[in-house]
Design an enzyme around this catalytic site. Structure first.
Site, short mmCIF file in Angstrom:
data_model
loop_
_atom_site.label_atom_id
_atom_site.label_comp_id
_atom_site.label_asym_id
_atom_site.label_seq_id
_atom_site.Cartn_x
_atom_site.Cartn_y
_atom_site.Cartn_z
N ASP A 146 21.10 -5.09 -33.58
CA ASP A 146 21.22 -4.84 -32.15
C ASP A 146 22.14 -5.85 -31.47
O ASP A 146 22.72 -5.57 -30.42
CB ASP A 146 19.85 -4.95 -31.48
CG ASP A 146 19.09 -3.64 -31.47
OD1 ASP A 146 19.50 -2.72 -32.21
OD2 ASP A 146 18.10 -3.53 -30.75
N ASN A 209 11.19 1.43 -22.52
CA ASN A 209 10.14 0.41 -22.37
C ASN A 209 10.77 -0.97 -22.33
O ASN A 209 10.32 -1.86 -21.62
CB ASN A 209 9.13 0.51 -23.50
CG ASN A 209 7.91 -0.35 -23.24
OD1 ASN A 209 7.30 -0.28 -22.18
ND2 ASN A 209 7.57 -1.20 -24.19
N GLY A 333 15.88 6.13 -18.62
CA GLY A 333 17.24 6.41 -18.17
C GLY A 333 17.59 7.88 -18.29
O GLY A 333 18.31 8.43 -17.45
#
Length: 399
Positions: A146, A209, A333
């Site tokens: 990530d 979240n 979103g």
């Protein structure tokens, strides 16, 4: 034609998706939850069917065995040999990994070493890697980080304004997260806008979240809201986001239930955010139900949430000196029209305007009006596909 599994393993869960590559066809997907408990849940979705079973899965090795056996049991694969690659989502790659890598012993050790940067994620991911390497030792295993996408940030952006010895000695700096998602939706936004990515200035908002906002300049991350850990940034589902760090020793001194910094950080990670403020839930659907019922705590939690997201988006307009588009992605979103509307309403000065007829549940694409100077896009993220693509790419380098 090969089959690749994309894995997102946590401390007590293992989420997976099986692809036929290079066609990028999803063959099956599922999740194993409550690993380590006697009532673990294994869910498999394939061919429009859903199978769910409750059973005892004590650890990640047994979870991987269950996953592979399910693939054979339901006729999704004939033998393990059909699987030629597995890709693992890793939240924290630190400064070790600037791109996806093929797994070896050293990589696994480094992922475990970086657990302090993502204590909720890296240990489970490492357990998943070890399990697959034990059961399928001959296939290509890849780690996709990530943090890799954010390694293009400049030093003045990623360093904190504290003595530099804490960076040189302990590597304390901003690393960011959700990079795979931010990279994917930026590429999709360029396609949607019909312009080259290397000409665009984008603000991408991954609102699930976990929440992170990224400033994307010509295809590269130049700033992002998550920091040394994924706790930083706007308010999230259960995470506080940014707070004054002096609050930590103050709470330790005041609250006997908080014995040390680890207790406070655990509270900030797991008992804060929407859930902590509202006392209702970390799920935006429950918060919106609270709004309809005029629950004051739900209203307060929602207002803080919107306020913090707007502030980060505003910052990144300054960082980029303007933007061509704002992109919403991830659970909230993509599926919370009210949240999108309230965020954009507070940013109208920048020239953004949402079309209420397009800003509805389930719509994907451009939700801005024709007059909007900055486009507002809703794009479904697909981190699993990015992982599968990287597995295929790296397989070519070692074949």
């Amino acid at each position: 034609m090969s089959k690749t599994i994309a894995i997102n393993a946590g401390s007590s869960s293992l989420k997976w998706q099986l692809y036929q590559m290079p066609e990028e066809k999803v063959l099956a997907q599922g999740i194993i939850e409550r690993i380590g408990l006697t009532d673990s849940i294994s869910t498999v979705k394939y061919d429009g069917k859903k199978e769910e079973h409750i059973l005892d899965i004590p650890d990640h090795t047994e979870a991987v065995k269950r996953l592979l056996n399910d693939l054979i049991h339901f006729g999704i694969i004939g033998t393990y040999d059909e699987i030629t690659g597995v890709g693992h989502r890793i939240v924290a790659g630190g400064e070790y990994f600037k791109e996806s890598v093929v797994v070896d012993d050293k990589v696994v050790e480094q992922v475990e070493e970086l657990a302090a940067l993502a204590p909720l994620h890296n240990p489970g991911a490492a357990a998943g890697i070890r399990a697959f390497r034990k059961i399928l030792p001959d296939i290509t295993s890849v780690c996709v980080f990530d943090t890799s996408f954010h390694t293009t940030m400049q030093k003045h952006t990623y360093l904190y304004p504290i003595p530099q010895k804490y960076y040189t000695d302990y590597k304390v700096r901003k690393y960011g997260a959700h990079g795979t998602s931010h990279k994917y939706v930026a590429e999709e936004a360029a396609k949607m806008l019909g312009r080259p990515l290397d000409e665009l200035k984008l603000i991408t908002a991954h609102v699930g979240n976990g929440v992170s906002i990224t400033a994307n300049y010509h295809g590269q991350s130049v700033d992002t809201s998550m920091g040394f850990t994924p706790l930083a940034g706007p308010m999230m589902g259960t995470r506080s986001g940014d707070i004054d760090p002096a609050i930590i020793p103050y709470l330790i001194a005041q609250d006997p239930e908080l014995k040390d910094a680890a207790d406070v950080v655990n509270m900030l990670n797991k008992q804060s955010g929407l859930g902590g403020v509202s006392g209702i839930s970390s799920d935006m659907r429950d918060i919106e139900a609270g709004l309809q019922a005029n629950n004051p705590d739900a209203v307060l939690a929602y207002n803080i949430f919107i306020d913090r997201i707007k502030k980060f988006i505003g910052q990144y307009f300054a960082v980029l000196n303007g933007a061509d588009a704002l992109v919403f992605t991830a659970g909230m979103g993509e599926n919370a029209p009210l949240m999108r509307q309230d965020v954009v309403n507070g940013l109208s000065w920048f020239g953004m305007e949402i079309d209420p007829e397009k800003n509805v549940f389930g719509y994907r694409g451009d939700i801005s009006t024709a007059a909007s100077k900055v486009k507002v896009l809703v794009i479904s993220t697909d981190e699993e596909l990015c992982i599968a693509r990287d597995v295929e790419r790296l397989k070519q380098t070692i074949s």
